[in-house]
Each structure stands twice: as structure tokens, then as C-alpha cells.
Design a protein around this motif. Structure first.
Motif, PDB file in Angstrom:
ATOM      1  N   ILE A 153       0.445 -18.765 -13.130  1.00 29.41           N
ATOM      2  CA  ILE A 153      -0.873 -19.356 -12.900  1.00 29.41           C
ATOM      3  C   ILE A 153      -1.801 -18.370 -12.198  1.00 29.41           C
ATOM      4  CG2 ILE A 153      -2.094 -21.124 -11.579  1.00 29.41           C
ATOM      5  CD1 ILE A 153       0.213 -23.005 -12.193  1.00 29.41           C
ATOM      6  N   ALA A 154      -1.248 -17.668 -11.193  1.00 24.75           N
ATOM      7  CA  ALA A 154      -2.076 -16.729 -10.434  1.00 24.75           C
ATOM      8  C   ALA A 154      -2.558 -15.569 -11.294  1.00 24.75           C
ATOM      9  CB  ALA A 154      -1.283 -16.201  -9.239  1.00 24.75           C
ATOM     10  N   SER A 155      -1.792 -15.200 -12.308  1.00 34.86           N
ATOM     11  CA  SER A 155      -2.153 -14.035 -13.127  1.00 34.86           C
ATOM     12  C   SER A 155      -2.607 -14.420 -14.527  1.00 34.86           C
ATOM     13  CB  SER A 155      -0.958 -13.083 -13.236  1.00 34.86           C
ATOM     14  OG  SER A 155       0.147 -13.729 -13.872  1.00 34.86           O
ATOM     15  N   GLY A 156      -2.804 -15.714 -14.779  1.00 36.13           N
ATOM     16  CA  GLY A 156      -3.077 -16.171 -16.138  1.00 36.13           C
ATOM     17  C   GLY A 156      -4.525 -16.177 -16.549  1.00 36.13           C
ATOM     18  N   GLY A 157      -5.421 -15.749 -15.678  1.00 33.46           N
ATOM     19  CA  GLY A 157      -6.833 -15.713 -16.037  1.00 33.46           C
ATOM     20  C   GLY A 157      -7.465 -17.084 -16.164  1.00 33.46           C
ATOM     21  N   PHE A 158      -6.965 -18.063 -15.443  1.00 34.59           N
ATOM     22  CA  PHE A 158      -7.515 -19.419 -15.521  1.00 34.59           C
ATOM     23  C   PHE A 158      -8.788 -19.529 -14.684  1.00 34.59           C
ATOM     24  CE2 PHE A 158      -2.968 -20.068 -16.370  1.00 34.59           C
ATOM     25  CZ  PHE A 158      -3.058 -20.705 -17.606  1.00 34.59           C
ATOM     26  N   ASP A 159      -9.690 -20.366 -15.147  1.00 33.40           N
ATOM     27  CA  ASP A 159     -10.925 -20.605 -14.404  1.00 33.40           C
ATOM     28  C   ASP A 159     -10.704 -21.573 -13.250  1.00 33.40           C
ATOM     29  OD1 ASP A 159     -13.048 -19.174 -16.095  1.00 33.40           O
ATOM     30  OD2 ASP A 159     -11.995 -20.383 -17.587  1.00 33.40           O
ATOM     31  N   MET A 160      -9.657 -22.392 -13.359  1.00 32.19           N
ATOM     32  CA  MET A 160      -9.347 -23.334 -12.288  1.00 32.19           C
ATOM     33  C   MET A 160      -7.942 -23.887 -12.496  1.00 32.19           C
ATOM     34  SD  MET A 160     -11.382 -26.736 -11.021  1.00 32.19           S
ATOM     35  CE  MET A 160     -10.945 -27.591 -12.498  1.00 32.19           C
ATOM     36  N   VAL A 161      -7.327 -24.315 -11.404  1.00 33.51           N
ATOM     37  CA  VAL A 161      -6.013 -24.958 -11.434  1.00 33.51           C
ATOM     38  C   VAL A 161      -6.152 -26.374 -10.896  1.00 33.51           C
ATOM     39  CG1 VAL A 161      -3.676 -24.966 -10.474  1.00 33.51           C
ATOM     40  CG2 VAL A 161      -4.708 -22.821 -11.208  1.00 33.51           C
ATOM     41  N   VAL A 162      -5.613 -27.352 -11.638  1.00 37.10           N
ATOM     42  CA  VAL A 162      -5.517 -28.737 -11.166  1.00 37.10           C
ATOM     43  C   VAL A 162      -4.084 -28.945 -10.711  1.00 37.10           C
ATOM     44  CG1 VAL A 162      -5.719 -31.164 -11.774  1.00 37.10           C
ATOM     45  CG2 VAL A 162      -7.320 -29.495 -12.734  1.00 37.10           C
ATOM     46  N   TYR A 163      -3.944 -29.426  -9.481  1.00 39.55           N
ATOM     47  CA  TYR A 163      -2.633 -29.388  -8.826  1.00 39.55           C
ATOM     48  C   TYR A 163      -2.332 -30.731  -8.165  1.00 39.55           C
ATOM     49  CZ  TYR A 163       0.783 -27.694  -5.268  1.00 39.55           C
ATOM     50  OH  TYR A 163       1.883 -27.488  -4.465  1.00 39.55           O
ATOM     51  N   THR A 164      -1.188 -31.326  -8.474  1.00 40.06           N
ATOM     52  CA  THR A 164      -0.764 -32.556  -7.794  1.00 40.06           C
ATOM     53  C   THR A 164       0.717 -32.793  -8.049  1.00 40.06           C
ATOM     54  OG1 THR A 164      -1.243 -34.922  -7.494  1.00 40.06           O
ATOM     55  CG2 THR A 164      -1.316 -34.085  -9.733  1.00 40.06           C
ATOM     56  N   ASN A 165       1.355 -33.559  -7.172  1.00 43.06           N
ATOM     57  CA  ASN A 165       2.793 -33.814  -7.261  1.00 43.06           C
ATOM     58  C   ASN A 165       3.132 -35.168  -6.664  1.00 43.06           C
ATOM     59  OD1 ASN A 165       4.187 -30.987  -7.934  1.00 43.06           O
ATOM     60  ND2 ASN A 165       2.558 -30.589  -6.465  1.00 43.06           N
ATOM     61  N   ARG A 166       4.290 -35.642  -7.042  1.00 42.80           N
ATOM     62  CA  ARG A 166       4.916 -36.763  -6.351  1.00 42.80           C
ATOM     63  C   ARG A 166       6.163 -36.239  -5.653  1.00 42.80           C
ATOM     64  NH1 ARG A 166       8.618 -41.614  -8.929  1.00 42.80           N
ATOM     65  NH2 ARG A 166       8.752 -42.888  -7.041  1.00 42.80           N
ATOM     66  N   ILE A 167       6.409 -36.679  -4.435  1.00 49.93           N
ATOM     67  CA  ILE A 167       7.647 -36.294  -3.755  1.00 49.93           C
ATOM     68  C   ILE A 167       8.728 -37.282  -4.180  1.00 49.93           C
ATOM     69  CG2 ILE A 167       8.779 -35.884  -1.540  1.00 49.93           C
ATOM     70  CD1 ILE A 167       6.075 -35.312  -0.322  1.00 49.93           C
ATOM     71  N   SER A 168       9.458 -36.933  -5.207  1.00 52.17           N
ATOM     72  CA  SER A 168      10.538 -37.788  -5.693  1.00 52.17           C
ATOM     73  C   SER A 168      11.899 -37.254  -5.319  1.00 52.17           C
ATOM     74  CB  SER A 168      10.443 -37.934  -7.219  1.00 52.17           C
ATOM     75  OG  SER A 168      10.493 -36.669  -7.846  1.00 52.17           O
ATOM     76  N   VAL A 169      11.952 -36.019  -4.848  1.00 50.32           N
ATOM     77  CA  VAL A 169      13.206 -35.395  -4.427  1.00 50.32           C
ATOM     78  C   VAL A 169      13.027 -34.918  -2.996  1.00 50.32           C
ATOM     79  CG1 VAL A 169      14.851 -33.536  -4.885  1.00 50.32           C
ATOM     80  CG2 VAL A 169      13.693 -34.662  -6.790  1.00 50.32           C
ATOM     81  N   PRO A 170      13.884 -35.306  -2.076  1.00 46.46           N
ATOM     82  CA  PRO A 170      13.705 -34.881  -0.687  1.00 46.46           C
ATOM     83  C   PRO A 170      14.030 -33.407  -0.499  1.00 46.46           C
ATOM     84  CG  PRO A 170      15.781 -36.052  -0.919  1.00 46.46           C
ATOM     85  CD  PRO A 170      15.070 -36.174  -2.238  1.00 46.46           C
ATOM     86  N   ALA A 171      13.607 -32.880   0.626  1.00 44.57           N
ATOM     87  CA  ALA A 171      14.009 -31.529   0.994  1.00 44.57           C
ATOM     88  C   ALA A 171      15.501 -31.528   1.304  1.00 44.57           C
ATOM     89  CB  ALA A 171      13.202 -31.047   2.195  1.00 44.57           C
ATOM     90  N   VAL A 172      16.129 -30.383   1.143  1.00 43.96           N
ATOM     91  CA  VAL A 172      17.576 -30.284   1.338  1.00 43.96           C
ATOM     92  C   VAL A 172      17.954 -30.747   2.740  1.00 43.96           C
ATOM     93  CG1 VAL A 172      19.501 -28.665   1.547  1.00 43.96           C
ATOM     94  CG2 VAL A 172      17.905 -28.459  -0.362  1.00 43.96           C
ATOM     95  N   GLY A 173      18.916 -31.657   2.795  1.00 46.02           N
ATOM     96  CA  GLY A 173      19.432 -32.142   4.062  1.00 46.02           C
ATOM     97  C   GLY A 173      18.604 -33.213   4.724  1.00 46.02           C
ATOM     98  N   LYS A 174      17.577 -33.716   4.029  1.00 47.71           N
ATOM     99  CA  LYS A 174      16.697 -34.711   4.630  1.00 47.71           C
ATOM    100  C   LYS A 174      16.443 -35.846   3.651  1.00 47.71           C
ATOM    101  CE  LYS A 174      14.383 -31.202   7.449  1.00 47.71           C
ATOM    102  NZ  LYS A 174      13.092 -30.569   7.823  1.00 47.71           N
ATOM    103  N   ASP A 175      15.828 -36.925   4.176  1.00 46.00           N
ATOM    104  CA  ASP A 175      15.371 -37.982   3.284  1.00 46.00           C
ATOM    105  C   ASP A 175      13.892 -37.771   2.998  1.00 46.00           C
ATOM    106  OD1 ASP A 175      14.088 -38.733   5.622  1.00 46.00           O
ATOM    107  OD2 ASP A 175      15.317 -40.523   5.949  1.00 46.00           O
ATOM    108  N   ILE A 176      13.321 -38.645   2.167  1.00 48.26           N
ATOM    109  CA  ILE A 176      11.914 -38.477   1.788  1.00 48.26           C
ATOM    110  C   ILE A 176      11.007 -38.490   3.015  1.00 48.26           C
ATOM    111  CG2 ILE A 176       9.978 -39.544   0.581  1.00 48.26           C
ATOM    112  CD1 ILE A 176      11.845 -38.241  -1.353  1.00 48.26           C
ATOM    113  N   ALA A 177      11.241 -39.448   3.908  1.00 43.40           N
ATOM    114  CA  ALA A 177      10.381 -39.555   5.091  1.00 43.40           C
ATOM    115  C   ALA A 177      10.460 -38.308   5.965  1.00 43.40           C
ATOM    116  CB  ALA A 177      10.764 -40.792   5.904  1.00 43.40           C
ATOM    117  N   GLY A 178      11.628 -37.714   6.040  1.00 46.59           N
ATOM    118  CA  GLY A 178      11.799 -36.534   6.882  1.00 46.59           C
ATOM    119  C   GLY A 178      11.423 -35.232   6.215  1.00 46.59           C
ATOM    120  N   SER A 179      10.943 -35.312   4.966  1.00 49.16           N
ATOM    121  CA  SER A 179      10.637 -34.102   4.195  1.00 49.16           C
ATOM    122  C   SER A 179       9.160 -33.738   4.202  1.00 49.16           C
ATOM    123  CB  SER A 179      11.093 -34.293   2.737  1.00 49.16           C
ATOM    124  OG  SER A 179      12.465 -34.586   2.661  1.00 49.16           O
TER     125      SER A 179
END
Length: 712
Positions: free
Chosen positions: A558-584
Motif C-alpha cells: 500500500i505504501a509503495s503502490g502509488g495510491f491516491d488514498m487508503v481507506v482503512y478499518t478493522n474489527r477486533i475479532s482475534v485477541p492479542a496473544v495471551g489476552k482476551d478481547i477486552a485486554g487487547s
């Protein structure tokens, strides 16, 4: 009747069963297995590992079938046909009856959103391949979120039927081989079965580590469990290999055998209370209930002081073992369908009623269906059971096909209704109903578009089943970089859309904007894996590592692709390693900042979309079941709107080239979120926007999008 009087009658019960060739300890083991499954399905929080009852059934089946085959090994096609004929008469009448009744009951009480999935799985169950259908759905992130059907418990019966097809062929080959090489049949058969058990066990461990969702259902990961029972039959039995058989027990003292039986029972019960849905399974963990069941069978609990034999032989235990097959068949459809019939979740009285109904239906099925078809007259001539089996299977498959045809007709009508609604240019349609200053009524009842059954499939063009062959997702276990392009291929303005499935849900809105402005949209999407430099806790370490690698590769592209703009969003469906969703939350905030910083370092402007509210329940199912009161599919906004660390990440970076867009006011009212807004179904599952509703968000999305583009 007192428990003492039942125990006092147990010697006679054992004598009667010995005369009929039925082992009381195995019937008791069946009773234990079905009790584990039944309690687990009714009270999953009380018996978190009750699913291991299925593994106990596998061992029993492997032991009994192998004992029979070794006593009278198949030596010809007719022998095989006779064996399979008996299996047909034993299993198909009851199972096909339950499937047929369940299809009818589902059509009468379940919402129409469930009809297609139930029909599809019922047809597969009638053909004994539903475990493979479920395995495919289990590794599909979105399909895995679907509501369970009332026939999905047939997966274990499918595994057993597939075993019954292949196992006698293996025995035939091994017994024939022993004659050719002039070795003891016991030695050759034990070696052959042992090799299968070892190979399947190794594969089960591997698959449970690499793809646990699929491993739970597929046959190769389960054959070793049935094979352990088969190997046990070889090792502890005395076989004439054509002159009958006599299965005994381990050559230990009665006291030692009694101890072994208790150890086996305790091992099974221990897994029922200590295993949970988080336990990797089957894998090596399944060895505990499997070996526990094998220990009980090997002990053949004797009548000795301290032995469990007396309790095992009591009439209630033996009766439950006798009807265990039909109990297993009936209990799950009742659990799934009763809430639809009553309109409420299962309470204590409901669960007790299901328990009683399962036992009553099982008793009736055993007496009027199972036992009559097991009589010799139903086995003569040899083709008779096959003809009846084919007809029965054809009837169920035809019923499923009729149901699917009805669903297809309804979907055709729903598509026409949707097209009409889109053509009306209603100022209160979809998200427009929540626009500032709009005076639009709340959608509380009546028809909505897409119709709930169609809404389940109302997804963006990023999905293969929608686009007609183009799958735009990087999925586990490999997470390859997958690129798709939409809009004008020769456009001067190029937009990148990146994130996980909650980024993909915005594609229809972006396509609407791109169509009018002549833009090109390029997607870099992943299933579940969040676009964040955060070590994410998947069910295997390899998936976690590959997710991180995907984030790194896509960030560079994305950084090198010559794009005019990036649309960015996510859902946290997987917790960080060793934690639950709330603690991530902090882990994701830092991970978002790292990705956004790298994109901005390349001079590319970014529009970050705040994550959308997530109901957590399948909204089309709810709407279909509550057409008269759609407000039952709503909740306070605070319950659905997730914590969103990307907001803090954007504020911390304080970069003019990053624009934050929050469109949740066009999805929810200030204090409440609904499953349908402006006559449009908002979600196609428990968290993802329907393509139709996303398109109605295009005007609201266009303003921050053009503002972000201008800052480039």
C-alpha cells in the motif's frame, strides 16, 4: 423402587444379557456417553467437555464391529453385502425418520432463514457426508458464525457410516493377506489395524494444530478412535476367523479388572468436567476419553467387591444404553427447534421437557422402528435392505430438494422486491432514515429488504459466491496477499481499501462512489486478521505468524503502490496473544499506529472508518422470527458499539493526512441500534453490514472520503 432393589436384580439382568450376547458394561458405557452429550447440549456451562461422549461412542462402535468382523471375516462380495445390509437395517430407519420429521418441523417452526441450511445439511446427512459439509463451513469464517441447524449432530453418524464402508474392506484384505503369507490372522490384522490407528492419530494431531475447526469433523482425524476399539477387539478376543468369536477381557484378576473399569470411567467423566471449547480437539487430547472407554471395555467389569458392574447392570442404566442411539438422534432437533416454537430462549422447564421428550421419543423409536427392522425378515432377500435404504434416503433428499426449491422461489421474489424498493428512490430508505433532519418512521414491523433469507447472502462483491468466482480474501491458514480491483480500470484516481472483513463490508458503498466519480478501488482484505502490527491469537501459532506476515507485506504494498488514498478499518475479532478481547485494546492501538505511520511516511492520505456496531446475534434470523415486532431485534447502542482503539490511534498520531470517519450515527439511533433501518436489513449475520445497507451509506461516506482525498 429403591436403588438397592435394582442392584439386587442385576445378576439376573447380567445373565439375560449374557444369553443374548449383549454386554452390560458396554450398554452402560453407551448410557454414560449419551448422558455426557445430552447434559452438555442442555447445560454446556455445567459440563463443558460433554462432547467427549461422541468419542466414547466411536470406541464402542469400533470394538463391536471389529469383533463381529473377526468372528466372521468377509471373504467375498456377498459377505460384505451381508455386513452392510445389517448396518443399513440397524442405523438407517431411525436416522432417516428423524431427518424427515426434523425437515417438516423446521419448515413449520424455524424462521425461513434456517430452511436452506437445514435442507442442505439434512440431504447431506441422509447420504452420510454431512461431516464434510460442516468441515467446509467450519473453516469459512462467516459460515462458522451461522446458527446451528437441527441436524448438524449427524456429523458423528456420518463418520461412523464411512468407517463401516471402509473397515470391512480392510479386514478382508488383512485376513486374505494372512493366508497368503501364512502368518497368524491375529498378527497380521493387529499390525494392519495398528498402522491405521497410528497414521490417523498422527494426522489428527497435525490437523488439530494446523486447522482445528476442520479437524473436528473430518473422517481421517477420527478413524483412530474407532480403530482403537477395533484393535482392542483383536488383542483381548478369541477369534476363530470364520468359526465365530468370543470376546473376553484382559487376563487380570477380578480385583484388577474392577480397578481398570473405574479408572476408565473416571477418565471419561474427568474429560466431561475439565475439557472446554478451548481444548484443542480431537488431537492427542481425545486419547483420554478414548483410552478411558477402551479401559472399561477391556476390563469387562466382573462381579467383584468394589466393581462398578452392579451399578452398570441396573435397569435404568441398561435401558438408557439400549435407547442411546435414538436419544442421540432426537435430542438435538428438540434443543434447536423449541426456542423457535416458543419464541424464547430455553429455560429450566424447557430443558427438562426436552430431556423427557428425548427419552420418550427414543423409547418409541427403539420399539417401533429400530427393533422391527433388525429382525431377520427385513434382511431377506439380501437386496431388500438396500432397496429400502435407497428409497428412504431418496425420500429425505427429495424433501430437502423441495425445501431448497421453495427457498429459491422466495429469493427470486425477494430480489424483485429489493429491485423495486431501490427504484422507488424513497428518501427514508436505509441509512437515509437516520440522516440529520430526516423525519422518518422507525421500522418496527412488516416486510423489509432484502428479505431475511436473502439478507444472509447480501454480501459485497469481495465474496466469491457473490462475484461469481472472484475471492478477494486472504484467509487462514496461509494468508496470501490477495488483490482485487473494482471500478474504472483506467481511472486517474486510485483508492486502496484494506483491513479485515469489516473493511470488506464497505466495498459496496465505495463502489457506488467510484461509479459516479470514475475511481478505481483496489482491495487488500483478510478474513479475521486485523490490519495491525499486533501479534494476534489465532487457534494455531502458524496462523498467528502468517497473519503478521500478511500485515507486513500489505503495508509495504500500500505504501509503495502509488495510491491516491487508503481507506482503512478493522474489527477486533482475534485477541492479542495471551489476552482476551477486552485486554487487547492497547495492543491494537499500538499496532494501528505502526501501520498508519508507515503508510503516512509514504505520503499517502488515509481515511480511517470507525468500526461498526456488532449485534452478536444473527440479525436475519431474528427478523424472520419476529416479523410482527422487529424491535425485538434491537438493543441499547452501548451494547452493540465496540470499543475502538483506532480512534485513540488517530488522535495520538495527530496527523492532518489522516481523516477519521464515524458513520455509526447512520447505523444506530443515539441510544439504540435496530436490526432494520429505513426498511432495510442492516446486517447479514451478527456483525457485517448487508451490501444493500452499505450502499445506502455511500452519501454519508463520500463527504469524509473526498475531504481525505483533498488533503493528499
Amino acid at each position: 423402587m429403591s436403588s438397592r432393589s435394582l442392584v439386587e436384580r442385576s445378576p439376573r439382568a447380567r445373565d439375560e444379557r449374557a444369553a443374548s450376547g449383549t454386554r452390560a458394561d458396554i450398554q452402560a458405557l453407551r448410557a454414560v456417553a449419551v448422558s455426557l452429550v445430552l447434559i452438555y447440549h442442555l447445560w454446556p456451562n455445567r459440563l463443558t467437555g460433554g462432547f467427549t461422549g461422541v468419542d466414547v461412542f466411536f470406541v464402542i462402535s469400533g470394538f463391536l464391529i471389529t469383533s463381529h468382523l473377526l468372528g466372521k471375516p468377509p471373504r467375498s462380495g456377498r459377505d460384505l453385502a451381508g455386513f452392510w445390509s445389517r448396518r443399513i437395517r440397524r442405523l438407517l430407519p431411525a436416522s432417516l425418520l428423524v431427518l424427515a420429521v426434523t425437515l417438516v418441523a423446521s419448515r413449520l417452526v424455524a424462521p425461513e432463514t434456517q430452511w436452506a441450511a437445514t435442507a442442505k445439511q439434512a440431504g447431506a446427512a441422509a447420504l452420510y457426508v454431512v461431516n464434510w459439509v460442516l468441515a467446509s463451513d467450519a473453516v469459512d469464517y462467516l459460515a462458522a458464525e451461522n446458527s446451528p441447524t437441527p441436524v448438524q449432530h449427524f456429523w458423528s453418524l456420518s463418520v461412523e457410516e464411512q468407517f463401516y464402508i471402509g473397515w470391512p474392506l480392510l479386514i478382508l484384505v488383512l485376513v486374505t493377506l494372512s493366508a497368503r503369507v501364512r502368518r497368524s490372522p491375529t498378527t497380521v490384522v493387529a499390525a494392519g489395524l495398528g498402522a491405521v490407528v497410528v497414521a490417523s492419530f498422527a494426522y489428527s494431531i497435525h490437523e488439530t494444530v494446523t486447522e482445528p475447526a476442520r479437524a473436528y469433523f473430518v473422517t481421517p482425524t477420527r478413524v483412530w478412535e474407532l480403530g482403537v476399539g477395533g484393535l482392542l477387539a483383536v488383542l483381548i478376543g478369541r477369534h476363530g476367523y470364520g468359526r465365530g468369536r468370543a470376546v473376553e477381557a484382559v487376563a487380570w484378576s477380578p480385583a484388577a479388572r474392577a480397578v481398570l473399569a473405574w479408572i476408565g470411567l473416571l477418565a471419561i467423566v474427568w474429560t466431561g468436567f475439565t475439557y472446554t471449547g478451548a481444548t484443542p480437539f480431537p488431537g492427542w487430547q481425545a486419547a483420554v476419553p478414548v483410552l478411558g472407554a477402551a479401559a472399561v471395555i477391556a476390563a469387562n467389569a466382573p462381579t467383584a467387591p468394589g466393581s462398578p458392574a452392579a451399578v452398570m447392570a441396573t435397569r435404568p442404566v441398561q435401558w438408557l444404553g439400549d435407547v442411546s442411539y435414538s436419544v442421540y438422534l432426537w435430542h438435538w432437533p428438540l434443543i434447536v427447534l423449541l426456542p423457535y416454537a416458543t419464541g424464547s430462549d430455553l429455560g429450566l422447564l424447557d430443558k427438562l421437557a426436552i430431556l423427557a421428550a428425548s427419552l420418550v421419543l427414543a423409547a418409541l423409536t427403539k420399539h417401533y422402528v429400530e427393533d422391527p427392522f433388525r429382525s431377520p425378515r427385513w434382511g431377506r432377500p439380501l437386496l431388500k435392505p438396500y432397496a429400502l435404504g435407497v428409497v428412504g434416503m431418496a425420500v429425505v433428499v427429495a424433501m430437502a430438494a423441495v425445501q431448497l426449491a421453495e427457498v429459491d422461489r422466495k429469493e427470486t421474489a425477494a430480489r424483485a422486491a429489493l429491485a423495486s424498493a431501490l427504484a422507488d428512490d424513497d428518501p427514508c430508505f436505509g441509512a437515509a432514515a437516520l440522516a440529520p433532519g430526516a423525519d422518518c418512521p422507525r421500522t418496527t414491523d412488516g416486510q423489509v429488504v432484502p428479505a431475511p433469507a436473502q439478507a444472509l447472502k447480501d454480501k459485497s462483491d469481495a465474496y466469491e459466491e457473490v462475484s461469481g468466482g472472484k475471492d478477494c480474501w486472504a484467509s487462514a491458514p496461509r494468508f496470501p496477499v490477495t488483490v482485487c480491483e473494482f471500478g474504472d480500470p483506467d481511472a486517474k484516481t486510485s483508492i486502496a481499501l484494506t483491513g479485515n472483513s469489516h473493511a470488506g463490508q464497505w466495498l459496496p458503498a465505495l463502489q457506488e462512489i467510484a461509479r459516479t466519480r470514475g475511481w478505481r478501488i483496489t482491495t487488500y482484505l483478510a478474513s479475521q486478521c486485523g490490519m495491525a502490527e499486533t501479534r494476534q491469537q489465532f487457534d494455531t501459532t502458524d496462523k498467528s505468524a502468517r497473519c503478521s506476515a500478511w500485515v507486513e507485506r500489505v503495508t509495504r504494498r500500500i505504501a509503495s503502490g502509488g495510491f491516491d488514498m487508503v481507506v482503512y478499518t478493522n474489527r477486533i475479532s482475534v485477541p492479542a496473544v495471551g489476552k482476551d478481547i477486552a485486554g487487547s485494546q492497547d495492543d491494537y492501538r499500538r499496532g494501528y499506529e505502526k501501520v498508519l505511520s508507515k503508510v503516512r511516511a509514504a505520503g499517502v492520505p488515509v481515511m480511517v472508518i470507525r468500526d461498526t456496531p456488532a449485534p452478536g446475534t444473527i440479525i436475519p434470523d431474528c427478523l424472520a422470527a419476529n416479523a410482527a415486532d422487529l424491535t425485538r431485534c434491537s438493543a441499547p447502542r452501548r451494547d452493540w458499539e465496540p470499543s475502538e482503539p483506532v480512534v485513540d490511534a488517530v488522535h495520538d498520531l495527530d496527523d492532518r493526512g489522516i481523516v477519521l470517519a464515524d458513520l455509526n450515527d447512520r447505523i444506530c439511533r443515539p441510544d439504540r441500534c435496530d436490526g432494520a433501518v429505513g426498511g432495510v436489513v442492516v446486517y447479514f449475520d451478527g456483525s457485517h453490514l448487508t451490501a444493500t445497507y452499505a450502499r445506502t451509506l455511500a452519501p454519508a461516506l463520500e463527504r469524509p472520503l473526498t475531504r481525505a482525498l483533498a488533503r493528499g
